[in-house]
Design a protein around this motif. Structure first.
Motif, PDB file in Angstrom:
ATOM      1  N   LYS A 118       0.966  -1.368   0.225  1.00 30.28           N
ATOM      2  CA  LYS A 118       0.173  -0.282   0.123  1.00 30.28           C
ATOM      3  C   LYS A 118       1.066   1.172   0.494  1.00 30.28           C
ATOM      4  O   LYS A 118       0.098   2.427  -0.860  1.00 30.28           O
ATOM      5  CB  LYS A 118      -1.010   0.166   1.151  1.00 30.28           C
ATOM      6  N   LYS A 119       2.063   1.387   0.992  1.00 29.30           N
ATOM      7  CA  LYS A 119       3.124   2.177   0.542  1.00 29.30           C
ATOM      8  C   LYS A 119       3.156   2.149  -0.422  1.00 29.30           C
ATOM      9  O   LYS A 119       4.054   3.632  -1.005  1.00 29.30           O
ATOM     10  CB  LYS A 119       3.754   2.023   2.154  1.00 29.30           C
ATOM     11  N   ILE A 120       4.298   1.643  -1.040  1.00 32.46           N
ATOM     12  CA  ILE A 120       5.417   1.466  -2.167  1.00 32.46           C
ATOM     13  C   ILE A 120       4.962   0.751  -3.149  1.00 32.46           C
ATOM     14  O   ILE A 120       5.897   0.416  -4.203  1.00 32.46           O
ATOM     15  CB  ILE A 120       6.693   0.972  -1.463  1.00 32.46           C
ATOM     16  N   GLY A 121       3.964  -0.309  -2.982  1.00 33.11           N
ATOM     17  CA  GLY A 121       4.173  -0.773  -4.200  1.00 33.11           C
ATOM     18  C   GLY A 121       4.372  -2.355  -4.148  1.00 33.11           C
ATOM     19  O   GLY A 121       4.673  -2.317  -2.839  1.00 33.11           O
ATOM     20  N   SER A 122       4.136  -2.921  -5.564  1.00 29.37           N
ATOM     21  CA  SER A 122       4.389  -4.419  -5.335  1.00 29.37           C
ATOM     22  C   SER A 122       5.184  -4.666  -6.201  1.00 29.37           C
ATOM     23  O   SER A 122       6.232  -6.291  -6.329  1.00 29.37           O
ATOM     24  CB  SER A 122       3.325  -4.863  -5.774  1.00 29.37           C
ATOM     25  N   ASP A 123       6.423  -3.488  -6.999  1.00 31.24           N
ATOM     26  CA  ASP A 123       7.450  -4.496  -7.688  1.00 31.24           C
ATOM     27  C   ASP A 123       8.594  -5.204  -7.087  1.00 31.24           C
ATOM     28  O   ASP A 123       9.104  -5.877  -7.442  1.00 31.24           O
ATOM     29  CB  ASP A 123       8.251  -2.905  -8.224  1.00 31.24           C
ATOM     30  N   TRP A 124       8.900  -4.991  -5.882  1.00 31.03           N
ATOM     31  CA  TRP A 124      10.081  -5.703  -4.772  1.00 31.03           C
ATOM     32  C   TRP A 124       9.414  -7.485  -4.870  1.00 31.03           C
ATOM     33  O   TRP A 124      10.486  -7.347  -4.075  1.00 31.03           O
ATOM     34  CB  TRP A 124       9.811  -4.667  -3.642  1.00 31.03           C
ATOM     35  N   VAL A 125       8.191  -7.096  -4.540  1.00 32.26           N
ATOM     36  CA  VAL A 125       7.688  -8.696  -4.390  1.00 32.26           C
ATOM     37  C   VAL A 125       8.418 -10.016  -5.498  1.00 32.26           C
ATOM     38  O   VAL A 125       9.274 -10.793  -5.063  1.00 32.26           O
ATOM     39  CB  VAL A 125       6.562  -8.537  -4.178  1.00 32.26           C
ATOM     40  N   ASN A 126       8.902  -9.543  -6.378  1.00 31.59           N
ATOM     41  CA  ASN A 126       8.744  -9.803  -7.853  1.00 31.59           C
ATOM     42  C   ASN A 126      10.759 -10.169  -7.900  1.00 31.59           C
ATOM     43  O   ASN A 126      11.536 -11.101  -8.003  1.00 31.59           O
ATOM     44  CB  ASN A 126       8.989  -9.516  -9.272  1.00 31.59           C
ATOM     45  N   PHE A 271      -6.327  -5.593  -9.430  1.00 33.32           N
ATOM     46  CA  PHE A 271      -4.937  -5.131  -8.460  1.00 33.32           C
ATOM     47  C   PHE A 271      -5.564  -3.851  -8.301  1.00 33.32           C
ATOM     48  O   PHE A 271      -4.485  -2.819  -7.708  1.00 33.32           O
ATOM     49  CB  PHE A 271      -4.138  -5.404  -9.655  1.00 33.32           C
ATOM     50  N   GLU A 272      -6.057  -3.030  -8.608  1.00 29.86           N
ATOM     51  CA  GLU A 272      -6.387  -1.581  -8.271  1.00 29.86           C
ATOM     52  C   GLU A 272      -8.119  -1.818  -7.527  1.00 29.86           C
ATOM     53  O   GLU A 272      -7.921  -0.294  -6.439  1.00 29.86           O
ATOM     54  CB  GLU A 272      -6.878  -0.953  -9.656  1.00 29.86           C
ATOM     55  N   ASP A 273      -8.792  -1.933  -8.087  1.00 33.56           N
ATOM     56  CA  ASP A 273      -9.747  -2.110  -7.090  1.00 33.56           C
ATOM     57  C   ASP A 273     -10.501  -3.558  -7.015  1.00 33.56           C
ATOM     58  O   ASP A 273     -10.694  -3.871  -7.235  1.00 33.56           O
ATOM     59  CB  ASP A 273     -10.818  -1.169  -8.067  1.00 33.56           C
ATOM     60  N   PRO A 274     -10.451  -3.589  -5.212  1.00 31.46           N
ATOM     61  CA  PRO A 274      -9.723  -2.393  -4.324  1.00 31.46           C
ATOM     62  C   PRO A 274      -8.470  -3.125  -3.884  1.00 31.46           C
ATOM     63  O   PRO A 274      -7.769  -2.348  -3.268  1.00 31.46           O
ATOM     64  CB  PRO A 274     -10.630  -3.993  -2.757  1.00 31.46           C
ATOM     65  N   GLY A 275      -7.904  -3.350  -4.659  1.00 30.41           N
ATOM     66  CA  GLY A 275      -6.530  -3.108  -4.714  1.00 30.41           C
ATOM     67  C   GLY A 275      -5.615  -4.447  -4.235  1.00 30.41           C
ATOM     68  O   GLY A 275      -5.948  -5.293  -3.389  1.00 30.41           O
ATOM     69  N   LEU A 276      -4.733  -5.373  -4.518  1.00 27.34           N
ATOM     70  CA  LEU A 276      -3.642  -6.090  -4.255  1.00 27.34           C
ATOM     71  C   LEU A 276      -3.209  -5.765  -2.482  1.00 27.34           C
ATOM     72  O   LEU A 276      -3.157  -6.879  -1.868  1.00 27.34           O
ATOM     73  CB  LEU A 276      -2.235  -5.779  -4.830  1.00 27.34           C
ATOM     74  N   ASP A 277      -3.822  -4.505  -1.782  1.00 26.90           N
ATOM     75  CA  ASP A 277      -3.047  -4.870  -0.476  1.00 26.90           C
ATOM     76  C   ASP A 277      -3.886  -5.475   0.137  1.00 26.90           C
ATOM     77  O   ASP A 277      -4.067  -5.994   1.189  1.00 26.90           O
ATOM     78  CB  ASP A 277      -2.283  -3.284  -0.245  1.00 26.90           C
ATOM     79  N   ARG A 278      -5.750  -4.680  -0.430  1.00 26.68           N
ATOM     80  CA  ARG A 278      -6.692  -5.155   0.241  1.00 26.68           C
ATOM     81  C   ARG A 278      -6.901  -6.869   0.193  1.00 26.68           C
ATOM     82  O   ARG A 278      -7.181  -7.221   0.992  1.00 26.68           O
ATOM     83  CB  ARG A 278      -7.836  -4.146  -0.296  1.00 26.68           C
ATOM     84  N   THR A 279      -6.541  -7.112  -1.097  1.00 24.02           N
ATOM     85  CA  THR A 279      -7.100  -8.664  -1.481  1.00 24.02           C
ATOM     86  C   THR A 279      -6.080  -9.320   0.024  1.00 24.02           C
ATOM     87  O   THR A 279      -6.202 -10.557   0.230  1.00 24.02           O
ATOM     88  CB  THR A 279      -6.705  -8.983  -2.831  1.00 24.02           C
ATOM     89  N   LEU A 280      -4.884  -8.821  -0.819  1.00 21.68           N
ATOM     90  CA  LEU A 280      -3.672  -8.940   0.473  1.00 21.68           C
ATOM     91  C   LEU A 280      -4.239  -9.834   1.974  1.00 21.68           C
ATOM     92  O   LEU A 280      -4.124 -10.888   2.802  1.00 21.68           O
ATOM     93  CB  LEU A 280      -2.199  -8.943   0.416  1.00 21.68           C
ATOM     94  N   LEU A 281      -4.344  -8.651   2.107  1.00 16.51           N
ATOM     95  CA  LEU A 281      -5.592  -8.329   3.779  1.00 16.51           C
ATOM     96  C   LEU A 281      -6.226  -9.495   4.101  1.00 16.51           C
ATOM     97  O   LEU A 281      -6.377 -10.132   5.456  1.00 16.51           O
ATOM     98  CB  LEU A 281      -5.760  -6.855   3.740  1.00 16.51           C
ATOM     99  N   GLY A 282      -7.202  -9.577   3.081  1.00 17.24           N
ATOM    100  CA  GLY A 282      -8.660 -10.325   3.097  1.00 17.24           C
ATOM    101  C   GLY A 282      -7.586 -11.726   3.349  1.00 17.24           C
ATOM    102  O   GLY A 282      -8.193 -12.731   4.871  1.00 17.24           O
ATOM    103  N   ASP A 283      -6.779 -12.005   2.863  1.00 16.24           N
ATOM    104  CA  ASP A 283      -6.184 -13.051   3.326  1.00 16.24           C
ATOM    105  C   ASP A 283      -5.392 -13.668   4.219  1.00 16.24           C
ATOM    106  O   ASP A 283      -6.012 -14.902   4.965  1.00 16.24           O
ATOM    107  CB  ASP A 283      -5.128 -13.784   1.869  1.00 16.24           C
ATOM    108  N   GLY A 284      -4.981 -12.781   4.646  1.00 11.80           N
ATOM    109  CA  GLY A 284      -4.108 -12.473   5.558  1.00 11.80           C
ATOM    110  C   GLY A 284      -4.982 -12.647   7.380  1.00 11.80           C
ATOM    111  O   GLY A 284      -4.506 -13.811   7.735  1.00 11.80           O
ATOM    112  N   LEU A 285      -5.985 -12.070   6.903  1.00  5.87           N
ATOM    113  CA  LEU A 285      -6.942 -12.432   7.806  1.00  5.87           C
ATOM    114  C   LEU A 285      -7.442 -13.169   8.527  1.00  5.87           C
ATOM    115  O   LEU A 285      -8.417 -13.974   9.317  1.00  5.87           O
ATOM    116  CB  LEU A 285      -8.211 -11.186   8.631  1.00  5.87           C
ATOM    117  N   ALA A 286      -7.778 -14.251   6.675  1.00  2.00           N
ATOM    118  CA  ALA A 286      -8.541 -15.270   6.334  1.00  2.00           C
ATOM    119  C   ALA A 286      -7.733 -16.868   7.419  1.00  2.00           C
ATOM    120  O   ALA A 286      -8.053 -17.470   8.463  1.00  2.00           O
ATOM    121  CB  ALA A 286      -9.504 -16.117   5.178  1.00  2.00           C
TER     122      ALA A 286
END
Length: 427
Positions: A118-126, A271-286
């Motif tokens: 959410k802060k810096i984007g997802s390029d670093w993951v790859n 990836f834009e709506d709701p955003g990758l940060d939100r999908t990962l958050l949902g998976d993490g909370l699950a």
């Protein structure tokens, strides 16, 4: 719930609501699709399947709520953590409490990564997890329990070699291959479930199924829930935390792949709506929710995405209905008893394919990304991951223990970050 865009190719789009009867049938379809794989994971590691059913249902509802009911996805038991969970469940000093801490830890890893993205984007993951690391690690996940599957197909509970066991395992394997190759439509999406049912009937005919547990089971029964601070006082299991946390980075790549498929399927950009940060958050909370009730970590299921593709019914209400049905089914004691009565050879017959498919998926990642093994860097990274992981190298000191799976992932990440692009002899 309304939105401006509607996918005209969908029979029911993401926010279309079916009638109750229609929705019930469609939700049962998703329940059956994920059922075989979701209950197979706890069977393999020694966790109550009813808890896994319940945690998958609750986890899916948590995910749907967290993502604003924008993504039609079902979360079931994750196969990636099987080797680590089995080691923990077989350890008398670990067990449910350790698996729960591992699941909660993986969820926290997801949440931390979601905040960073959410802060810096997802390029670093790859950069941290390129295909040359992810592919071999996925192969290790699939091959790590190969010997276990073979042993269950050969030996009974007393450790004696049984020809009947091998026959049941091979018939189960053959039937599952048939279902995979020759069935179409919805039946073609549930070959694992059909394989388990068919193998079970064969085992029943050969007299290796204990039906007493089914006869004695109640129709309504509580799942074997393990809630920290209520049913047990948790202690910190560093071996579980350090064993399972690195694997979370691998399952994240699977998560992103599934979101990409859903983007194409529903003609949206999650990836834009709701955003990758939100999908990962949902998976993490699950995953954290699953850990808090004693279930295995959960992940989005490609099987259910397949149902979405074939039926063109993308309604999030249908997926939510499947989650509710899973929770309800977890309280049916007879269902749990039937699952518990499935003999080892049947599970082995399924595992011969399932573990191999996981390993082959890792190979596919390597092939699809055209990893050049003539380069020493790539060859070294893959070689170390495969041998450390499949060989199950364990780093142990006192109560601290780091298993082959976690070590393989860590070694892969470190080698990828420190090795130069080219060896000196290649320049």
């Amino acid at each position: 719930m309304t939105e401006k865009f509607r996918n005209k190719d969908a029979v029911l789009d993401v926010h279309d609501k079916p009638s109750f009867i229609q929705g019930l049938g469609l939700s049962f379809q998703h329940l059956f699709t994920m059922f075989g794989a979701t209950v197979l994971v706890p069977i393999l590691v020694g966790i109550d399947p009813s808890v896994a059913l319940m945690s998958s249902g609750i986890g899916t509802l948590v995910y749907i709520f967290t993502t604003g009911a924008k993504i039609p996805a079902y979360l079931g038991s994750s196969f990636a953590f099987i080797p680590a969970m089995k080691l923990l469940m077989d350890n008398p000093n670990a067990g449910y409490g350790a698996v729960a801490q591992g699941a909660i830890t993986t969820g926290l890893v997801y949440i931390i990564v979601s905040f960073i993205i959410k802060k810096i984007g997802s390029d670093w993951v790859n950069k941290v997890l390129p295909p040359v690391v992810v592919g071999p690690v996925v192969m290790v996940i699939g091959l790590g329990l190969a010997a276990n599957a073979a042993n269950n197909a050969m030996y009974n509970a007393a450790g004696e070699y049984e020809v009947k066991y091998i026959i049941v395992a091979l018939i189960t394997l053959a039937l599952t291959i048939f279902f995979n190759m020759f069935l179409k439509g919805f039946l073609g999406l549930i070959p694992i479930l059909l394989g388990i049912v068919s193998g079970y009937l064969v085992a029943l005919a050969m007299g290796i199924v204990d039906t007493n547990v089914i006869t004695n089971a109640l129709w309504l029964a509580m799942p074997d829930i393990h809630i920290p601070f209520v049913q047990y006082q948790p202690t910190i299991h560093w071996n579980a935390i350090l064993m399972m946390a690195p694997i979370a980075f691998v399952t994240m790549t699977e998560h992103m792949g599934h979101v990409s498929v859903l983007n194409k399927l529903t003609k949206r950009n999650y990836f834009e709506d709701p955003g990758l940060d939100r999908t990962l958050l949902g998976d993490g909370l699950a995953q954290i929710t699953a850990g808090l009730v004693g279930g295995p970590p959960v992940t989005s299921y490609g099987e259910n995405i397949g149902v979405l593709a074939i039926t063109r019914i993308h309604s999030v209400f249908v997926l939510g209905g499947a989650a509710v049905l899973a929770i309800v089914m977890s309280f049916v004691g007879k269902v749990s008893a039937v699952i518990h009565s499935i003999p080892g050879p049947v599970i082995s017959g399924i595992s011969f394919i399932l573990f191999g498919v996981i390993a082959a998926s890792g190979m596919k990642i390597v092939i699809d990304n055209k990893i050049d093994f003539d380069k020493k860097r790539n060859l070294i990274i893959a070689s170390v991951i495969l041998v450390v992981g499949i060989g199950n190298l364990v780093l142990k000191t006192g109560t601290f223990e780091l298993s082959g799976m976690a070590l393989a992932t860590l070694f892969g990440i470190v080698l990828n970050l420190v090795l130069p692009k080219e060896a000196a002899s290649e320049k």
